[in-house]
Scaffold this active site. Structure first.
Site, PDB file in Angstrom:
ATOM      1  N   SER A  27       0.715  -0.867   0.155  1.00 58.39           N
ATOM      2  CA  SER A  27       0.222   0.130  -0.116  1.00 58.39           C
ATOM      3  C   SER A  27       0.970   1.304   0.355  1.00 58.39           C
ATOM      4  CB  SER A  27      -0.823   0.004   0.976  1.00 58.39           C
ATOM      5  OG  SER A  27      -0.120  -0.467   2.483  1.00 58.39           O
ATOM      6  N   ASN A 114      -2.263  -2.633  12.594  1.00 59.05           N
ATOM      7  CA  ASN A 114      -3.558  -2.093  13.408  1.00 59.05           C
ATOM      8  C   ASN A 114      -4.027  -1.341  13.579  1.00 59.05           C
ATOM      9  OD1 ASN A 114      -3.322  -4.746  11.300  1.00 59.05           O
ATOM     10  ND2 ASN A 114      -4.086  -5.541  13.299  1.00 59.05           N
ATOM     11  N   HIS A 160     -41.013  24.206  -9.932  1.00 62.05           N
ATOM     12  CA  HIS A 160     -41.152  23.068 -10.995  1.00 62.05           C
ATOM     13  C   HIS A 160     -40.406  24.095 -12.084  1.00 62.05           C
ATOM     14  CE1 HIS A 160     -44.054  21.302  -9.634  1.00 62.05           C
ATOM     15  NE2 HIS A 160     -45.053  22.470  -8.462  1.00 62.05           N
ATOM     16  N   SER A 281     -14.253  28.135 -25.218  1.00 61.50           N
ATOM     17  CA  SER A 281     -14.062  26.984 -26.525  1.00 61.50           C
ATOM     18  C   SER A 281     -13.504  26.955 -27.959  1.00 61.50           C
ATOM     19  CB  SER A 281     -15.981  27.183 -27.257  1.00 61.50           C
ATOM     20  OG  SER A 281     -15.649  25.953 -28.416  1.00 61.50           O
ATOM     21  N   LYS A 287     -17.734  30.895 -26.758  1.00 62.37           N
ATOM     22  CA  LYS A 287     -18.409  30.764 -25.804  1.00 62.37           C
ATOM     23  C   LYS A 287     -17.272  31.029 -24.458  1.00 62.37           C
ATOM     24  CE  LYS A 287     -20.779  27.598 -25.372  1.00 62.37           C
ATOM     25  NZ  LYS A 287     -20.543  26.499 -25.707  1.00 62.37           N
ATOM     26  N   ASN A 289     -17.460  29.701 -21.000  1.00 60.62           N
ATOM     27  CA  ASN A 289     -18.423  28.724 -20.038  1.00 60.62           C
ATOM     28  C   ASN A 289     -17.823  28.290 -19.228  1.00 60.62           C
ATOM     29  OD1 ASN A 289     -19.038  27.113 -22.606  1.00 60.62           O
ATOM     30  ND2 ASN A 289     -17.318  26.058 -22.879  1.00 60.62           N
ATOM     31  N   GLU A 294     -19.884  23.573 -13.094  1.00 60.49           N
ATOM     32  CA  GLU A 294     -20.202  22.547 -14.003  1.00 60.49           C
ATOM     33  C   GLU A 294     -19.408  21.366 -13.644  1.00 60.49           C
ATOM     34  OE1 GLU A 294     -21.221  23.091 -18.524  1.00 60.49           O
ATOM     35  OE2 GLU A 294     -19.662  24.185 -17.674  1.00 60.49           O
ATOM     36  N   TYR A 321      -9.297  -6.534  13.003  1.00 62.39           N
ATOM     37  CA  TYR A 321      -9.169  -6.384  10.794  1.00 62.39           C
ATOM     38  C   TYR A 321      -8.788  -6.988  10.417  1.00 62.39           C
ATOM     39  CZ  TYR A 321      -5.803  -4.476   8.531  1.00 62.39           C
ATOM     40  OH  TYR A 321      -5.257  -3.750   6.946  1.00 62.39           O
ATOM     41  N   GLN A 326      -7.282  -1.943   4.386  1.00 64.78           N
ATOM     42  CA  GLN A 326      -6.272  -1.126   3.528  1.00 64.78           C
ATOM     43  C   GLN A 326      -7.162  -0.180   2.484  1.00 64.78           C
ATOM     44  OE1 GLN A 326      -1.625  -2.803   3.097  1.00 64.78           O
ATOM     45  NE2 GLN A 326      -2.814  -3.139   0.638  1.00 64.78           N
TER      46      GLN A 326
HETATM   47  N1  ARG Z   1      -1.219  -1.036   5.181  1.00 70.14           N
HETATM   48  C1  ARG Z   1      -2.078  -1.958   6.028  1.00 70.14           C
HETATM   49  C2  ARG Z   1      -3.836  -1.029   5.914  1.00 70.14           C
HETATM   50  O1  ARG Z   1      -3.735  -0.351   5.609  1.00 70.14           O
HETATM   51  C3  ARG Z   1      -1.286  -1.411   7.759  1.00 70.14           C
HETATM   52  C4  ARG Z   1      -1.882  -2.669   8.427  1.00 70.14           C
HETATM   53  C5  ARG Z   1      -1.079  -3.790   8.346  1.00 70.14           C
HETATM   54  N2  ARG Z   1      -2.239  -4.804   9.088  1.00 70.14           N
HETATM   55  C6  ARG Z   1      -1.597  -6.239   8.955  1.00 70.14           C
HETATM   56  N3  ARG Z   1      -1.785  -6.842   9.635  1.00 70.14           N
HETATM   57  N4  ARG Z   1      -1.227  -6.539   8.185  1.00 70.14           N
HETATM   58  O2  ARG Z   1      -4.405  -1.438   6.126  1.00 70.14           O
END
Ligand code: ARG
Length: 467
Positions: A27, A114, A160, A281, A287, A289, A294, A321, A326
């Site tokens: 991640s 966690n 309306h 445009s 134009k 816009n 928007e 968890y 993630q």
């Molecule tokens: N990258 C993980 C998340 O965003 C961090 C926690 C990971 N914990 C684990 N037990 N793999 O949730």
């Protein structure tokens, strides 16, 4: 421990992670955005551990110094993020150990990724909420000021999307402002539940070290430690609440956007938006816009999508968890960015709206918008409301045929429909008379709009003091 496996958890593994799985589970490419909060949380954690005697003061010093240096490396863009190290937490911890040796490995005592990630997100959300609130306040203040300035400006009010009754532009703007006032309250309410500290929950059950969670909570500015360790590491309802707030706010901004788009069209021609909020445009030279409103209208859709995504992410997760969590970050980050940008756009743009007062007034004059006032006038003269409704309906039909608004008819023309009509009728048939007559709290009379703007300012000040 094999060099080929992850240094934080490789101990029990006999072969390295599959290269694709390594990428699939990492991640760091998106959660590195939590680096500042991760370091902030780690410094508080180490400080608490030293206070309860789990770390020595020298160990704490080394950890804090190392983390501060890492914060600078990241800020300068020199930090080498590594996908094999999976996430922001392990990247920072590994770098700390590079820098200060074995002491770096002691930082993770009495915690888990966690409770660490749950804490990081809450710290991030708290900062994000405060930045978003500042923009929301700026927008509300600009809107209230404009409403006050335009308390006498008459425009058609619609139901309306057909001309209904005249209102003041200030009253219309204060309707928008009420929507934002409720969004503001929702945001502050959400912040209360964000500001609770998961640290100490460790992986799920708590920890055997003699930690003091009140110390950590105080160091990080949290209201209190989370009550239950299983809940603390698992739920993301606070993130969903924020995206719910964001969805409602954008629903409102999208409605305002729609009106701005309509009003800048040649067909309405009620307002001008300065060129800096518009684009041209490439093919049609004439134009101009209204791209900014928007886009706000368009971006509303993706935030709704994130709301549904996060709700679905959580719906079947058993305690505590799960790695599913993630997946909370990308939608949450995008919702934060999108809502922040849309608010900034609006806070910049609203004070620059230039009403075309003559056009607004003429549009209100054209659509028989004082027909209800004529009916109310007849009721005051003793006619039953249903009969008055009928009489005015006939007058409107005549006006359509003759291409005359009610106020443009002579007394004799009007008296064809009712003998109760006298020369004082013209006081109620004018647009000014019509709006001035709605003179009660919540009504569109200029006097009321100015008073409402004042109350809105006071209500905003109360919320500002709360934060
Ligand atoms: N990258 C993980 C998340 O965003 C961090 C926690 C990971 N914990 C684990 N037990 N793999 O949730």
């Amino acid at each position: 421990m094999s060099q080929a496996t992850n240094q934080s958890w490789g101990g029990r593994f006999s072969e390295p992670t599959d290269a694709f799985v390594e990428r699939f589970t990492a991640s760091v490419n998106f959660d590195q955005r939590l680096a500042a909060q991760d370091i902030q949380g780690s410094i508080a954690h180490a400080t608490m551990l030293a206070r309860v005697g789990v770390l020595t003061d020298e160990e704490r010093e080394a950890i804090v110094t190392g983390l501060n240096e890492i914060r600078e490396e990241i800020r300068r863009g020199e930090f080498q993020w590594s996908v094999p190290l999976e996430d922001v937490h392990m990247n920072i911890e590994a770098r700390l150990t590079d820098k200060i040796g074995i002491t770096g490995k002691k930082l993770h005592t009495g915690r888990s990724r966690n409770d660490q990630v749950a804490t990081d997100i809450r710290l991030f959300m708290r900062d994000a909420i405060d930045a978003i609130e500042a923009e929301l306040i700026r927008l509300r203040e600009g809107m209230i000021a404009l409403a006050d300035r335009e308390a006498d400006t008459i425009m058609p009010g619609f139901t309306h999307l057909q001309t209904a009754q005249p209102v003041t532009f200030g009253h219309h703007l204060l309707a928008w402002q009420e929507m934002l006032a409720r969004d503001h309250e929702r945001l502050l309410d959400c912040r209360k539940r964000v500001n609770v500290m998961p640290l100490g929950a460790a992986a799920l059950a708590g920890t055997t070290y003699p930690i003091d969670r009140h110390v950590t909570a105080e160091l990080l500015g949290f209201e209190r430690p989370a009550e239950n360790s299983l809940d603390a590491v698992s739920d993301r309802d606070f993130a969903i609440e924020f995206v719910s707030f964001a969805s409602l706010l954008l629903m409102h901004l999208s409605r305002m956007s729609e009106e701005l788009v309509l009003w800048t069209s040649a067909q309405f021609d009620f307002i001008d938006l300065p060129d800096r909020f518009c684009t041209g445009s490439s093919i049609m030279p004439q134009k101009k816009n209204p791209d900014v409103p928007e886009l706000v209208r368009g971006k509303t859709g993706r935030v709704y999508g994130h709301l549904m995504g996060l709700l679905t992410l959580m719906k079947s997760q058993p305690l505590a968890y799960n790695k599913d969590n993630q997946e909370d970050k990308e939608p949450l980050f995008d919702a934060v960015d999108t809502v922040g940008d849309c608010l900034k756009a609006f806070a910049d743009m609203v004070p620059a709206i230039e009403p075309k007062k003559v056009n607004m007034f003429e549009a209100a004059r054209k659509g028989f918008s004082t027909a209800t006032d004529l009916a109310d006038y007849l009721v005051r003269k003793g006619v039953a409301f249903r009969d008055a409704h009928e009489i005015v309906g006939e007058s409107v039909a005549y006006g359509l045929k003759e291409e005359k608004d009610l106020s443009q008819m002579s007394l004799d023309e009007l008296r064809q429909f009712s003998q109760e009509i006298e020369s004082d009728v013209f006081d109620v048939l004018t647009l000014e008379g019509s709006v001035a007559a709605r003179n009660h709290i919540g009504g569109t009379a200029p006097e009321q709009v100015r008073a409402a703007a004042q109350r809105a300012r006071e209500a905003l000040d109360v919320l500002k003091d709360q934060a």
